[in-house]
Design an enzyme around this catalytic site. Sequence first.
Site, PDB file in Angstrom:
ATOM      1  N   TRP A 126     -20.045  21.771 -46.435  1.00  0.00           N
ATOM      2  CA  TRP A 126     -20.053  21.741 -44.976  1.00  0.00           C
ATOM      3  C   TRP A 126     -21.503  21.777 -44.498  1.00  0.00           C
ATOM      4  CZ3 TRP A 126     -19.808  26.449 -41.476  1.00  0.00           C
ATOM      5  CH2 TRP A 126     -19.534  26.091 -40.140  1.00  0.00           C
ATOM      6  N   ASP A 207     -16.018  30.897 -48.725  1.00  0.00           N
ATOM      7  CA  ASP A 207     -15.768  30.426 -47.363  1.00  0.00           C
ATOM      8  C   ASP A 207     -14.301  30.018 -47.312  1.00  0.00           C
ATOM      9  OD1 ASP A 207     -15.667  29.290 -44.876  1.00  0.00           O
ATOM     10  OD2 ASP A 207     -17.326  27.899 -45.182  1.00  0.00           O
ATOM     11  N   ALA A 209     -11.889  28.881 -44.711  1.00  0.00           N
ATOM     12  CA  ALA A 209     -11.697  28.415 -43.336  1.00  0.00           C
ATOM     13  C   ALA A 209     -10.326  27.788 -43.102  1.00  0.00           C
ATOM     14  CB  ALA A 209     -12.786  27.403 -42.973  1.00  0.00           C
ATOM     15  N   LYS A 242      -8.351  27.398 -37.477  1.00  0.00           N
ATOM     16  CA  LYS A 242      -7.382  26.390 -37.879  1.00  0.00           C
ATOM     17  C   LYS A 242      -5.980  26.969 -38.015  1.00  0.00           C
ATOM     18  CE  LYS A 242     -11.308  24.162 -38.711  1.00  0.00           C
ATOM     19  NZ  LYS A 242     -12.642  24.749 -38.449  1.00  0.00           N
TER      20      LYS A 242
END
Length: 392
Positions: A126, A207, A209, A242
């Site tokens: 990312w 991470d 997400a 999300k």
Amino acid sequence: MLDVLNPQPQDKILQLIAMYRDDPRDTKIDLGVGVYKDANGLTPVMRAVKAAERQLWETQTTKSYTGLAGEPAYNAAMVGMILGDGFAERAASVATPGGTGAIRQALELIKMAAPGATVWLSNPTWPNHPSIIKYLGMKMAEYRYFDAETRGVDFAGVLEDLGKVAKGDIVLLHGCCHNPTGANLTADQWAQVADVLEAQGAIPFIDLAYQGFGDGLEEDAAATRMIAARFPEVLIAASCSKNFGIYRERTGVLIALTEPARRAVVQGNLAFLNRQNYSFPPDHGARLVTMILEDAALRADWQAELEEVRQSMLGLRQTLAEELRRATNSDRFDFVAHHRGMFSRLGLTEAQVVTLREDHGIYMVGDSRINIAGLNARTVPILAAAIAKVAG
């Protein structure tokens, strides 16, 4: 003072959003921005979120500050959702403004605790990961991850490069639904990565997400839980944008796992970093998440809708792979069905991406990363036909 500032490079995704917005064609397709969209092109408010907001509106009596670390109930609920039982005594945690805030606070903690450490990132990753690291003036290195030929994980490259990590270095791992590629490690590969990191004396930084967007809410947490059980120190940055659909509420959490005897000290340092950055974290989204996770009926409805979202993306993946096979008369895009999460990197050249945008009104990031959730039944065959035309 301000006259010495130089222009900063534009964020490529934000630039793409502006280009899409200014395109007058009513046939244009946006596959760039990383938000979930339903079949009507909308990013809906989830049913459980709406219900929690009604309850909150009726019962909330104050908008006063929350704690520096956020509400303990939210932190505990997030630790439970991500890690399950058995980690409360090791888990220091703070609420953050979104997953980006959690990443930033984790890097600030690393800089304070291990200023000489190198942070290792997958190639690709990312774009905000290297951007923030560079801004903070920290050391950074990359490990190979994506195989441009197979569109899968270059696992031999992963193991070889992680074997070069120095003791005390930080290795950032995507817990599930790798962004930007969509290519993920298997359970066996995760175990091998853990073996290498243990042997090297590295500290994992995960991470997370997209929990719930890949193989399921529990399944997407499996690798993170395995790492958490095996390593004495782990950093976990998680986002609710999300899986709860509350992008604009900026709701995230940073979890730092440590020895139980060190937990209070680590917790104090996390609260200190919050104070230096933004003092009290946003509360509205965090409170909604807490209400949903603590209420059996709300949680069941949320998980049911999250599963609908996940299945919708899986269906789009399968349909796109089939359409591409028909349009190109080849199986070279079958990998799309095997990727997970919102994104896949198609392996198109930047010139082909430009042609798709200019000639067909199809917008995707320059490296050919597409947001699967930006598609629907009408646009899948349009995309497949356009790709066949530009990619041969």
